[in-house]
Motif scaffolding. Structure first.
Motif, short mmCIF file in Angstrom:
data_model
loop_
_atom_site.label_atom_id
_atom_site.label_comp_id
_atom_site.label_asym_id
_atom_site.label_seq_id
_atom_site.Cartn_x
_atom_site.Cartn_y
_atom_site.Cartn_z
N ALA A 1 9.71 47.71 11.93
CA ALA A 1 8.37 47.55 12.49
C ALA A 1 8.26 48.26 13.84
O ALA A 1 9.25 48.61 14.47
CB ALA A 1 8.06 46.07 12.67
N PHE A 2 7.03 48.41 14.25
CA PHE A 2 6.72 49.01 15.52
C PHE A 2 7.14 48.07 16.66
O PHE A 2 7.65 48.50 17.69
CB PHE A 2 5.22 49.23 15.48
N LEU A 3 6.95 46.76 16.44
CA LEU A 3 7.35 45.77 17.45
C LEU A 3 8.70 45.18 17.04
O LEU A 3 8.83 44.61 15.97
CB LEU A 3 6.28 44.66 17.55
N LEU B 1 -6.29 58.93 23.12
CA LEU B 1 -5.43 58.22 24.06
C LEU B 1 -4.07 57.89 23.43
O LEU B 1 -3.05 57.93 24.11
CB LEU B 1 -6.10 56.92 24.54
N TYR B 2 -4.10 57.59 22.14
CA TYR B 2 -2.84 57.27 21.46
C TYR B 2 -1.91 58.49 21.52
O TYR B 2 -0.71 58.36 21.80
CB TYR B 2 -3.11 56.85 20.01
N ALA B 3 -2.48 59.67 21.26
CA ALA B 3 -1.67 60.90 21.30
C ALA B 3 -1.13 61.13 22.71
O ALA B 3 0.02 61.56 22.89
CB ALA B 3 -2.52 62.08 20.85
N LEU B 4 -1.94 60.82 23.71
CA LEU B 4 -1.49 61.01 25.10
C LEU B 4 -0.41 59.98 25.47
O LEU B 4 0.59 60.32 26.12
CB LEU B 4 -2.70 60.88 26.04
N ARG B 5 -0.61 58.74 25.03
CA ARG B 5 0.40 57.70 25.30
C ARG B 5 1.74 58.08 24.67
O ARG B 5 2.80 57.84 25.24
CB ARG B 5 -0.07 56.35 24.73
N ASP B 6 1.65 58.70 23.51
CA ASP B 6 2.86 59.08 22.77
C ASP B 6 3.73 60.05 23.57
O ASP B 6 4.95 60.03 23.44
CB ASP B 6 2.40 59.72 21.45
N ALA C 1 -0.89 45.35 26.12
CA ALA C 1 -2.36 45.38 26.22
C ALA C 1 -2.92 46.67 25.61
O ALA C 1 -3.97 46.67 24.95
CB ALA C 1 -2.79 45.27 27.68
N MET C 2 -2.22 47.77 25.82
CA MET C 2 -2.72 49.04 25.26
C MET C 2 -2.57 49.06 23.74
O MET C 2 -3.43 49.58 23.04
CB MET C 2 -2.03 50.22 25.93
N ILE C 3 -1.49 48.49 23.23
CA ILE C 3 -1.31 48.42 21.76
C ILE C 3 -2.43 47.55 21.17
O ILE C 3 -3.09 47.93 20.20
CB ILE C 3 0.07 47.81 21.39
N ALA C 4 -2.63 46.38 21.78
CA ALA C 4 -3.63 45.45 21.24
C ALA C 4 -5.02 46.06 21.26
O ALA C 4 -5.76 45.98 20.27
CB ALA C 4 -3.61 44.15 22.05
N SER C 5 -5.40 46.71 22.35
CA SER C 5 -6.76 47.25 22.40
C SER C 5 -6.89 48.46 21.48
O SER C 5 -7.94 48.68 20.88
CB SER C 5 -7.21 47.56 23.83
N SER C 6 -5.81 49.22 21.30
CA SER C 6 -5.85 50.36 20.39
C SER C 6 -6.12 49.89 18.96
O SER C 6 -7.03 50.38 18.28
CB SER C 6 -4.50 51.09 20.48
N ILE C 7 -5.35 48.91 18.50
CA ILE C 7 -5.52 48.43 17.12
C ILE C 7 -6.89 47.78 16.95
O ILE C 7 -7.63 48.06 16.01
CB ILE C 7 -4.39 47.43 16.76
N MET C 8 -7.26 46.92 17.90
CA MET C 8 -8.50 46.17 17.73
C MET C 8 -9.74 47.05 17.86
O MET C 8 -10.77 46.76 17.25
CB MET C 8 -8.55 45.01 18.73
N SER C 9 -9.68 48.13 18.62
CA SER C 9 -10.86 49.00 18.73
C SER C 9 -11.22 49.55 17.35
O SER C 9 -12.40 49.65 16.98
CB SER C 9 -10.63 50.14 19.72
N LYS C 10 -10.20 49.88 16.55
CA LYS C 10 -10.45 50.43 15.21
C LYS C 10 -10.90 49.34 14.25
O LYS C 10 -11.80 49.53 13.45
CB LYS C 10 -9.18 51.12 14.69
N LYS C 11 -10.26 48.19 14.34
CA LYS C 11 -10.61 47.09 13.43
C LYS C 11 -12.03 46.60 13.69
O LYS C 11 -12.78 46.31 12.77
CB LYS C 11 -9.62 45.92 13.62
N1 URA Z 1 -0.86 51.18 16.20
C1 URA Z 1 -2.01 51.56 16.80
O1 URA Z 1 -3.01 51.78 16.13
N2 URA Z 1 -2.02 51.63 18.14
C2 URA Z 1 -0.96 51.38 18.91
O2 URA Z 1 -1.04 51.48 20.12
C3 URA Z 1 0.22 51.02 18.27
C4 URA Z 1 0.25 50.93 16.91
#
Ligand code: URA
Length: 443
Positions: free
Chosen positions: A206-208, A164-169, A178-188
């Motif tokens: 930074a990214f943000l 999904l990250y690749a597709l969002r890109d 919300a998508m950034i937060a769930s992306s990072i937290m799913s891995k953590k």
């Molecule tokens: N880092 C991530 O892992 N996901 C994002 O969506 C943004 C930054």
């Protein structure tokens, strides 16, 4: 269930059910839902947003899409720390032994760097002999023996997020809180720790890019973590200039070790102490961060933190950490009067990559001794030597020097000092709150 109906519901601003979210994540990961339908849903989410329940469910579904690490065989509160990515960010190398010196185990998987930000695994691998590829048994054994280990992530963590990250890109849907937060937290959350300390970087490198954006993402990440019963805290920190004075793998290891000796740069030392204090409070070693901060300082003064670092490096095969200069080094002199008003962090990260310290694609190899040693911070008088460049590739030196000079902005008056730490986000009773950092309270 049909993907068409899920897209339509979100387009109409409706809240998706957990089943609909799971259907989408599972189908997309397995390849039964095509990119064009996933893209349409991402854009609908981007425009109509998600409720907190939807965000938590999306995170859970992505976390469940791949391997989950089980650290339960390791006794104690296993803390994890994650940075959203900065330049010169070597905090994990300092925090892991510091926290472990209190008996709080750090069993951590880290990644390699890509683009202008570096990765902890690359930094560790710049130490001769250091292995980041331990078997699961050796990883657990080492944590049981000395209380810490950092290895490279080889398992298939959150593959749904990867896709999904690749597709969002490529569909202009990356910058959605919300998508950034769930992306990072799913891995953590898949990495199996008992608590998560997030370092959310804000600014040019930074990214943000803005504090408001960072606050919003940090609050959502803490909400997700706490919603899944994992204590989670965030610290919002400045990335409008590189952290510390070094950018480049071996240079950063040297600086991290100096920090554990009490001889590190002020910004790096302060940030590592704050992040570690947050972890020790989550692990219930201390009831408040101010007491934890003081105890952490004492660990540095007594030499115990450094001892833990050396023990760790030896346990993973490392044989020495002195910086060995590469074939070419060159000082950069700035002939301007005034004050340094900005050091463009992203540009510094890109120049370090150009010198050989980073990679543009995951297949590129890196040069452990390449990088930049800086001599100035924002607010310092301009003029004189501002940096030394290190590389094995003589051909890039001219371009690196030109770009480095451009990355330093100078004004006639001293600029307003940048705060290093903006504040903290944590759960207080039922609310997720942002608490502004009061500078000087620790000294
Ligand atoms: N880092 C991530 O892992 N996901 C994002 O969506 C943004 C930054």
């Amino acid at each position: 269930m049909r993907m068409y109906d899920i897209i339509l519901a979100k387009r109409q601003g409706k809240e998706l059910t957990n089943e609909e979210i799971d259907f989408f994540i599972k189908g997309y990961t397995e390849g039964t839902i095509p990119d064009y339908q996933a893209s349409a849903l991402l854009m609908a989410i981007f425009l109509k947003d998600m409720t907190e329940r939807e965000i938590v469910e999306m995170t859970r579904a992505m976390m469940d899409s791949g391997d989950k690490i089980d650290l339960s065989a390791i006794e104690g509160f296993k803390a994890d720390k994650h940075s959203t990515g900065g330049v010169g960010d070597k905090t994990s190398l300092v925090i892991a032994p510091l926290v472990a010196s209190f008996g709080v185990p750090m069993a951590k998987m880290s990644g390699r760097g890509l683009g202008h930000t570096g990765g902890t695994v690359d930094k560790l691998e710049s130490i001769p002999g250091f292995s980041t590829e331990l078997s699961k048994e050796d990883f657990f054994h080492q944590v049981a023996q000395i209380g810490l280990s950092i290895i490279s992530q080889t398992t298939n963590i959150a593959p749904a997020d990867k896709k999904l990250y690749a597709l969002r890109d490529v569909t202009a849907t990356i910058d959605h809180p919300a998508m950034i937060a769930s992306s990072i937290m799913s891995k953590k959350l898949a990495a199996g720790s008992d608590g998560i300390m997030l370092d959310v970087k804000v600014g040019d490198g930074a990214f943000l890019k803005t504090l408001d954006e960072a606050k919003q993402v940090a609050k959502l990440m803490v909400m997700i973590g706490e919603g899944m019963n994992k204590p989670t805290r965030a610290i919002l920190t400045n990335m409008d200039q590189p952290l510390g004075f070094t950018v480049g793998n071996s240079l950063e290891v040297e600086e991290a070790r100096a920090t554990l000796k009490g001889q590190g740069p002020k910004d790096l030392s302060e940030l590592c102490l704050e992040l570690s204090a947050g972890i020790l409070v989550m692990a219930q070693k201390f009831t408040d961060p101010v007491t934890a901060y003081q105890a952490l300082r004492d660990k540095i003064t007594s030499g115990q933190a450094l001892q833990k670092f050396d023990e760790w490096i030896k346990a993973q095969g490392g044989t020495g950490y002195e910086f060995k200069a590469p074939l070419f080094s060159q000082d950069v002199i700035l002939n301007k009067e005034g004050y340094i008003s900005r050091i463009q962090a992203q540009a510094i990260g890109e120049i370090a990559s150009l010198l050989g310290a980073g990679r543009l694609t995951m297949e590129d190899s890196i040069d452990p001794s390449a990088g930049i040693r800086l001599y100035k911070k924002v607010g310092d008088p301009a003029g004189g030597r501002i940096a030394t460049l290190y590389t094995d590739n003589e051909q890039v030196l001219v371009e690196a020097e030109t770009r480095l000079l451009e990355a330093f902005e100078v004004t006639p008056q001293a600029p307003r000092q940048l705060p290093l730490i903006y504040g903290f986000v944590h759960q207080a009773d039922e609310d997720i709150v942002f608490e502004r950092y009061e500078k000087g309270e620790k000294s």
